[in-house]
Write an enzyme that holds these catalytic residues in place. Structure first.
Site, PDB file in Angstrom:
ATOM      1  N   LYS A 117       4.585  14.612-104.404  1.00 46.77           N
ATOM      2  CA  LYS A 117       3.421  13.813-104.794  1.00 46.77           C
ATOM      3  C   LYS A 117       2.124  14.559-104.495  1.00 46.77           C
ATOM      4  O   LYS A 117       2.093  15.530-103.745  1.00 46.77           O
ATOM      5  CB  LYS A 117       3.423  12.473-104.033  1.00 46.77           C
ATOM      6  CG  LYS A 117       4.696  11.647-104.231  1.00 46.77           C
ATOM      7  CD  LYS A 117       4.824  11.155-105.661  1.00 46.77           C
ATOM      8  CE  LYS A 117       5.992  10.192-105.826  1.00 46.77           C
ATOM      9  NZ  LYS A 117       7.300  10.836-105.838  1.00 46.77           N
ATOM     10  N   ASP A 118       1.027  14.056-105.095  1.00 47.34           N
ATOM     11  CA  ASP A 118      -0.288  14.624-104.867  1.00 47.34           C
ATOM     12  C   ASP A 118      -0.720  14.417-103.418  1.00 47.34           C
ATOM     13  O   ASP A 118      -0.403  13.403-102.794  1.00 47.34           O
ATOM     14  CB  ASP A 118      -1.316  13.965-105.782  1.00 47.34           C
ATOM     15  CG  ASP A 118      -1.043  14.254-107.253  1.00 47.34           C
ATOM     16  OD1 ASP A 118      -1.564  15.254-107.751  1.00 47.34           O
ATOM     17  OD2 ASP A 118      -0.303  13.461-107.876  1.00 47.34           O
ATOM     18  N   LYS A 119      -1.479  15.393-102.882  1.00 48.22           N
ATOM     19  CA  LYS A 119      -1.962  15.277-101.503  1.00 48.22           C
ATOM     20  C   LYS A 119      -3.111  14.279-101.393  1.00 48.22           C
ATOM     21  O   LYS A 119      -3.071  13.376-100.566  1.00 48.22           O
ATOM     22  CB  LYS A 119      -2.422  16.650-100.994  1.00 48.22           C
ATOM     23  CG  LYS A 119      -2.996  16.598 -99.571  1.00 48.22           C
ATOM     24  CD  LYS A 119      -3.470  17.978 -99.129  1.00 48.22           C
ATOM     25  CE  LYS A 119      -3.888  17.959 -97.652  1.00 48.22           C
ATOM     26  NZ  LYS A 119      -5.051  17.098 -97.390  1.00 48.22           N
ATOM     27  N   ARG A 174     -10.055  11.045-107.205  1.00 48.57           N
ATOM     28  CA  ARG A 174      -9.775  11.327-105.797  1.00 48.57           C
ATOM     29  C   ARG A 174     -11.038  11.501-104.960  1.00 48.57           C
ATOM     30  O   ARG A 174     -11.105  12.372-104.087  1.00 48.57           O
ATOM     31  CB  ARG A 174      -8.871  12.558-105.658  1.00 48.57           C
ATOM     32  CG  ARG A 174      -7.550  12.447-106.406  1.00 48.57           C
ATOM     33  CD  ARG A 174      -6.714  13.708-106.200  1.00 48.57           C
ATOM     34  NE  ARG A 174      -5.435  13.620-106.862  1.00 48.57           N
ATOM     35  CZ  ARG A 174      -5.205  14.055-108.103  1.00 48.57           C
ATOM     36  NH1 ARG A 174      -6.193  14.585-108.803  1.00 48.57           N
ATOM     37  NH2 ARG A 174      -4.014  13.955-108.643  1.00 48.57           N
TER      38      ARG A 174
END
Length: 522
Positions: free
Chosen positions: A98-100, A34
């Site tokens: 969901k992931d940010k 990320r």
């Protein structure tokens, strides 16, 4: 299968939530996830069929939209779109959070909304698909497809990835032919794996069918403060006093100073042995030690000054404040019986989904412990031994998924091991372990022995999950092996991993086998 002396030990923070080992002994590639949202892409594999946009709004009140989000937390986006539409947040639903720090594509339903009313929102692409007669619920998806870049991997990454792929292919088991004329009506991937595995034999970093333990990832428990499972274990032991203390007090080493000070003040109000407080989340304890360290740490000798606690707790800890408010409102004495209704009342100050999460996290921790003990003993994950309980494959799942159907279970006795093993090898069946609840039936033989020993170590029995309100849980079973078709490519020296997982499984438990990093790096 390797013995416990050959298994690579996991990071201490992972061990504290039951993930005690890696199955690949290859050195890690390091790196970071990320670095930008585009490095972590998630696309839902949908399992929800809407009617057309022209369907009658009275019969189909839910507008179904497909949304691609960049750098949005799912809950924050739900609040943002509800505000933009001028509707209650309760009229926005989705199937999976969901992931940010990612680019995610998923479905939402919006109750009593017209397509023409859809707003423009920064970082969101919103496409109206149709209408539905009911809203989306958690689990209304088959799985997720991932494309993930690991930035700044070590220079030796290609060779280390290849080594890890070899290990994980072996752990996944073979795709050998086997007779299917044994009376079981099952669906699976059959021999499709053969071509992939043959290619991987020549280039181990190419697409290959790999497997890892189907651990619950660190996100399930909290990455910086893994506490939800110890709260849940206290709930299952009918000790809501300790559950409140563990959530509102019990500081973690990774927290900011103001938060640690506030939690220390809560511990003062309860009365806690300083040598015990926080042991469950310090990050260095093994899972078996955590179960002992966090038991009944609140001793009732504190000052019970809940008002002083509220003065100390910052507003950002809104759920902790809600719990302590209830204690202050009722003037609860710190030496009130551990199972007193006032403690339950305080615990129920948090939203119902968080109440369920506490218990689910406890079940997940116990599952992880069972999986780790099975690894330590050298029992296979890709095929059963006598005493195992297996489930069959979900024949309705998309082709790219190895998806179990835990509603279709079968016990495996010694006479059936060979037949069921063939189904497992072909992706048509999965060995399972329990997510323990009131209706859980444990396995037999050595698998059942592992399950009972883990529960005994934690001081838990299946009947303990007969709990009030949202805390009650019947339990289920979960596949022990997470199998996927993995494709690894390299661009500018950075590996990119592409794979699909069934709903409820974690991309990070695949990636941890390659990075060998701590959970905060994932």
């Amino acid at each position: 299968m390797t013995s416990d002396h050959d298994l690579r030990e996991a990071h201490p923070t992972e061990r504290a939530v039951g993930m005690e080992y890696h199955v690949s002994d290859a050195d890690g590639i390091g790196g970071r996830l990320r670095e930008s949202p585009e490095d972590f892409r998630v696309r839902e594999l949908e399992a929800f069929e809407p009617e057309s946009l022209g369907a009658d709004r009275g019969s189909y009140p839910e507008l179904v939209v497909r949304v691609t989000l960049r750098d949005w937390d799912t809950n924050d986006f739900a609040r943002r779109i509800s505000d933009a539409l001028g509707i209650s947040r309760e009229r926005v639903s989705w199937a999976g959070t969901k992931d940010k720090r990612a680019v995610t594509t998923q479905l939402f339903t919006l109750r009593e909304v017209d397509p023409d009313d859809l707003p423009a929102i920064r970082g969101a692409e919103i496409e109206a698909l149709g209408r539905a007669g009911r809203r989306l619920s958690f689990g209304d998806l088959a799985g997720n497809a991932f494309e993930i870049r690991v930035a700044d991997a070590v220079g030796e990454a290609p060779g280390r990835v290849a080594d890890a792929v070899r290990d994980l292919r072996a752990f996944a088991g073979g795709g050998d032919d086997g007779d299917s004329d044994d009376g079981c009506d099952t669906d699976g991937h059959g021999d499709d794996n053969d071509d992939r595995d043959a290619s991987a034999a020549e280039d181990p970093a190419a697409e290959a069918t790999v497997g890892v333990p189907n651990y619950f990832g660190q996100q399930r428990f909290g990455s910086r403060r893994p506490v939800t499972h110890v709260v849940g274990l206290a709930i299952a032991r009918n000790d809501p006093r300790e559950a409140v203390r563990l959530y509102a007090g019990n500081p973690a080493e990774t927290e900011p100073d103001d938060t640690r000070a506030a939690r220390d003040r809560v511990d003062e109000a309860f009365g806690v042995d300083a040598a015990v407080a926080g042991a469950g989340i310090a990050g260095g304890a093994a899972a078996a030690d955590v179960a002992d360290a966090e038991r009944s740490a609140a001793d009732g000798t504190g000052d019970g000054d809940w008002g002083a606690c509220l003065d100390a707790i910052p507003g950002k800890l809104r759920f902790e404040r809600s719990m302590v408010h209830r204690l202050a409102d009722r003037g609860v004495a710190p030496d009130a019986p551990p199972d007193d209704d006032d403690w339950w009342h305080a615990l129920e100050a948090v939203p119902s989904n968080l109440q369920r999460l506490f218990v689910n996290a406890a079940q997940s921790f116990l599952f992880n412990r069972i999986a780790s003990e099975r690894l330590r003993r050298g029992l296979p994950f890709d095929r059963p031994v006598a005493g195992d309980v297996v489930c069959f494959a979900n024949g309705d799942a998309p082709d790219e998924l190895y998806a179990p159907d835990t509603d279709r279970l079968q016990r495996v006795d010694a006479d059936r091991v060979s037949v069921v093993s063939r189904h497992c090898e072909r992706g048509r069946a999965f060995v399972t372990a329990p997510l323990v609840g009131t209706e859980t039936e444990l396995g037999d033989g050595e698998p059942g022995e592992i399950e009972r020993e883990v529960l005994a170590d934690a001081g838990i029995e299946p009947g303990d999950f007969a709990l009030p309100g949202e805390f009650d849980s019947a339990g289920t079973r979960r596949a022990l092996l997470l199998r996927t078709d993995l494709d690894v490519t390299f661009a500018d020296g950075d590996p990119r991993f592409a794979f699909a997982l069934p709903s409820g499984s974690y991309a990070t438990v695949v990636l941890r086998e390659f990075t060998k990093s701590g959970p905060l790096d994932l």
